[in-house]
Design a protein around this motif. Structure first.
Motif, PDB file in Angstrom:
ATOM      1  N   GLY A   1       8.092 -13.872  -7.877  1.00 12.01           N
ATOM      2  CA  GLY A   1       8.314 -14.543  -6.596  1.00 12.01           C
ATOM      3  C   GLY A   1       7.949 -13.658  -5.421  1.00 12.01           C
ATOM      4  O   GLY A   1       7.389 -14.131  -4.425  1.00 12.01           O
ATOM      5  N   MET A   2       8.254 -12.369  -5.531  1.00 11.72           N
ATOM      6  CA  MET A   2       7.902 -11.441  -4.457  1.00 11.72           C
ATOM      7  C   MET A   2       6.384 -11.316  -4.325  1.00 11.72           C
ATOM      8  O   MET A   2       5.850 -11.300  -3.210  1.00 11.72           O
ATOM      9  CB  MET A   2       8.542 -10.069  -4.716  1.00 11.72           C
ATOM     10  CG  MET A   2      10.023 -10.063  -4.522  1.00 11.72           C
ATOM     11  SD  MET A   2      10.829  -8.527  -5.014  1.00 11.72           S
ATOM     12  CE  MET A   2       9.917  -7.299  -4.159  1.00 11.72           C
TER      13      MET A   2
ATOM     14  N   ILE B   1       1.350 -12.640  -1.490  1.00 15.22           N
ATOM     15  CA  ILE B   1      -0.004 -13.189  -1.493  1.00 15.22           C
ATOM     16  C   ILE B   1      -0.111 -14.376  -0.543  1.00 15.22           C
ATOM     17  O   ILE B   1      -1.115 -14.520   0.171  1.00 15.22           O
ATOM     18  CB  ILE B   1      -0.401 -13.589  -2.940  1.00 15.22           C
ATOM     19  CG1 ILE B   1      -0.589 -12.346  -3.781  1.00 15.22           C
ATOM     20  CG2 ILE B   1      -1.655 -14.445  -2.943  1.00 15.22           C
ATOM     21  CD1 ILE B   1      -0.804 -12.635  -5.246  1.00 15.22           C
ATOM     22  N   LYS B   2       0.926 -15.201  -0.502  1.00 19.51           N
ATOM     23  CA  LYS B   2       0.925 -16.379   0.369  1.00 19.51           C
ATOM     24  C   LYS B   2       0.926 -15.988   1.843  1.00 19.51           C
ATOM     25  O   LYS B   2       0.330 -16.670   2.670  1.00 19.51           O
ATOM     26  CB  LYS B   2       2.140 -17.235   0.082  1.00 19.51           C
ATOM     27  CG  LYS B   2       2.094 -18.611   0.753  1.00 19.51           C
ATOM     28  CD  LYS B   2       3.382 -19.379   0.539  1.00 19.51           C
ATOM     29  CE  LYS B   2       3.650 -19.641  -0.912  1.00 19.51           C
ATOM     30  NZ  LYS B   2       4.868 -20.474  -1.120  1.00 19.51           N
TER      31      LYS B   2
END
Length: 88
Positions: A79-80, A85-86
């Motif tokens: 998730g991190m 990246i997002k």
């Protein structure tokens, strides 16, 4: 000119309470709370088996707890990475 020495400010959510923050974080990465719930469930069942004297099942549950913790940690790291990246 040289870059500023102060770190960039963190995003703030002024009207966000604990419940709103928990729900937002759960929507961002739903596998972490699920993994935590699974880890705690296996831990409690292992302790119950230990108290009842079923040592074989208790040992099995403690090994399953370690696996569940590892999966939860992997989900947290995933998730991190996805968030990093997002944001780029």
């Amino acid at each position: 000119p040289p870059p500023p020495l102060e770190p960039s400010p963190l995003p703030t959510f002024p009207e966000e309470g604990f419940t709103e923050k928990f729900l937002r974080k759960t929507r961002e990465n739903p596998l972490v709370p699920l993994g935590c719930l699974c880890t705690v469930s296996v831990l409690v069942y292992g302790i119950v088996c230990f108290k009842k004297g079923n040592t074989r099942r208790s040992q099995l549950m403690m090994r399953a707890r370690v696996i569940a913790q590892g999966c939860t940690f992997a989900a947290l790291l995933g998730g991190m990475v996805a968030t990093a990246i997002k944001s780029r």
